[in-house]
Design an enzyme around this catalytic site. Structure first.
Site, PDB file in Angstrom:
ATOM      1  CB  ALA A  66      96.178-103.650  79.615  1.00  0.00           C
ATOM      2  NE  ARG A  98      99.259 -94.464  81.236  1.00  0.00           N
ATOM      3  CZ  ARG A  98      99.875 -95.313  80.847  1.00  0.00           C
ATOM      4  NH1 ARG A  98      99.911 -96.232  80.952  1.00  0.00           N
ATOM      5  NH2 ARG A  98      99.945 -95.088  79.873  1.00  0.00           N
ATOM      6  CG  ASP A 253      96.907-100.198  77.119  1.00  0.00           C
ATOM      7  OD1 ASP A 253      97.290-100.112  77.718  1.00  0.00           O
ATOM      8  OD2 ASP A 253      97.958-100.306  75.672  1.00  0.00           O
ATOM      9  CG  ASN A 263      98.585-101.475  71.478  1.00  0.00           C
ATOM     10  OD1 ASN A 263      98.487-101.691  73.093  1.00  0.00           O
ATOM     11  ND2 ASN A 263      99.950-102.100  70.424  1.00  0.00           N
TER      12      ASN A 263
END
Length: 376
Positions: A66, A98, A253, A263
């Site tokens: 991230a 993403r 994330d 995550n």
């Protein structure tokens, strides 16, 4: 465009691995990435000369994590500007590469806002490109500083929760220098404990299906001389049952406004195990990961990845026959469920560690107060 350059010299690369850097050769500026899909077998650099190449690098996980995605997104905007491409179009493509990692959109939007403001003020594309690059470099520097502060806060929290040292920490996925402008998030805390002589063992989940734990976290732990042991993801429960885990440390994330944590998939089961066995479950992430515009875990878009990542295994030095370029481990035509992330509700999170301090218990109000104080 992008191309690979093999890097020789074995362990000559320092433990503080430069996962990303900006360079300006005579033929024009480039963004250089350490291709994480090739680790730990070989250290290869991917050279991106335009935003589409960076988008592909992000989607293929050549660059990942991230905080680093935020830095890459900002540099991607600067790269498009410096190369004379359509900057808003490049920003849109980068932001969508993403969907779960909020840092990516934060980095892209920050550099784009600076670019557009300078362009509107001066009318000079070159000046606007320089402004975008300065914004990317600032974000890179700020993330490195945040990493060091998170490590200090996390180490202090471990001292409070687990006095006496000798910590046995379980981690999932990869959260070290490969995901950060500095030494990482959760891994940085474990590394700080190691340097203080307080880490007894780092338990490393392999992190299926793409093995970021096995390929990347073990790689970083070995480079730093840490005591670590790799385990299959489904062996974690036996470790808890045997009383071999003192704390779980993971990254994130995206953290929703209510404290829900997205995550790498496999994090939520660890939180459930930790709660049952009364083990602290700690999330370490910079403030850029907290998304106050996402109200709760249900509102987090979870990226669904290609099925071949599950039905095939990647072995760069072996002959491949699968559709995704790997070795098939399931019958032809097998359907696969492959979410990249899962979401852990706030009631299972002991604490969230940021560069501004620790939130515990985890509540929406506490997160909002921390974010407001940081921006005020």
């Amino acid at each position: 465009m992008a191309d690979h350059q093999a890097r020789s010299g074995g362990d000559e690369r320092p433990s503080g691995i430069p996962a990303i850097r900006w360079e300006e050769p005579p033929e024009g500026p480039v963004l250089v990435l350490l291709d994480q899909t090739r680790l730990p077998v070989e250290e290869v650099e991917l050279v991106c000369t335009d935003a589409p190449a960076l988008v592909e690098a992000i989607r293929s996980l050549a660059v990942r994590g991230a905080p680093l995605l935020g830095i890459a997104g900002a540099y991607g905007v600067a790269l498009a500007a410096a190369r004379g491409f359509d900057v808003p179009e490049a920003a849109q493509a980068l932001e969508g590469a993403r969907p779960t990692a909020v840092n990516l959109s934060v980095g892209v939007r920050r550099a784009l806002a600076v670019y557009e403001a300078e362009l509107a003020g001066s009318g000079e594309p070159a000046a606007a490109a320089e402004a975008a690059l300065a914004a990317a470099r600032a974000l890179h520097r700020q993330d490195a500083e945040a990493s060091a502060r998170m490590a200090a806060h996390g180490l202090a929290l471990l001292g409070e929760l687990l006095p006496g040292g000798g910590h046995r920490i379980l981690t999932h996925c990869n959260t070290g220098a490969l995901v950060s402008g500095g030494e990482g998030t959760a891994f940085a805390v474990a590394l700080a404990a190691h340097r203080e002589g307080r880490l007894r063992r780092l338990w490393v989940d392999e992190t299926r299906p793409l093995l970021q734990g096995a390929r990347l976290t073990a790689y970083e732990a070995a480079r730093n001389g840490m005591a670590y042991t790799l385990l299959t993801d489904n062996a974690a429960g036996s470790l808890f049952a045997a009383g071999e885990v003192d704390a779980v440390l993971i990254g994130a994330d995206r953290i929703a406004a209510d404290g829900s944590v997205a995550n790498k998939v496999g994090s939520y089961p660890l939180a459930v195990l930790a709660r049952h066995h009364q083990v602290p479950f700690i999330v370490v992430a910079p403030l850029t990961t907290i998304d106050m515009a996402t109200p709760d875990g249900a509102a987090i878009e979870v990226e669904q990845r290609a099925g071949f990542e599950v039905t095939e295994v990647m072995a760069p030095q072996a002959q491949v026959t699968g559709a995704g370029g790997g070795i098939p481990v399931a019958p032809l035509g097998t359907q696969a469920y492959n979410p990249a992330f899962d979401v852990t509700p706030p009631e299972l999170v002991t604490a969230i560690v940021t560069e501004e301090g620790v939130v515990s218990p985890v509540t929406g109000e506490a997160l909002a107060e921390m974010c407001a104080a940081a921006t005020g």
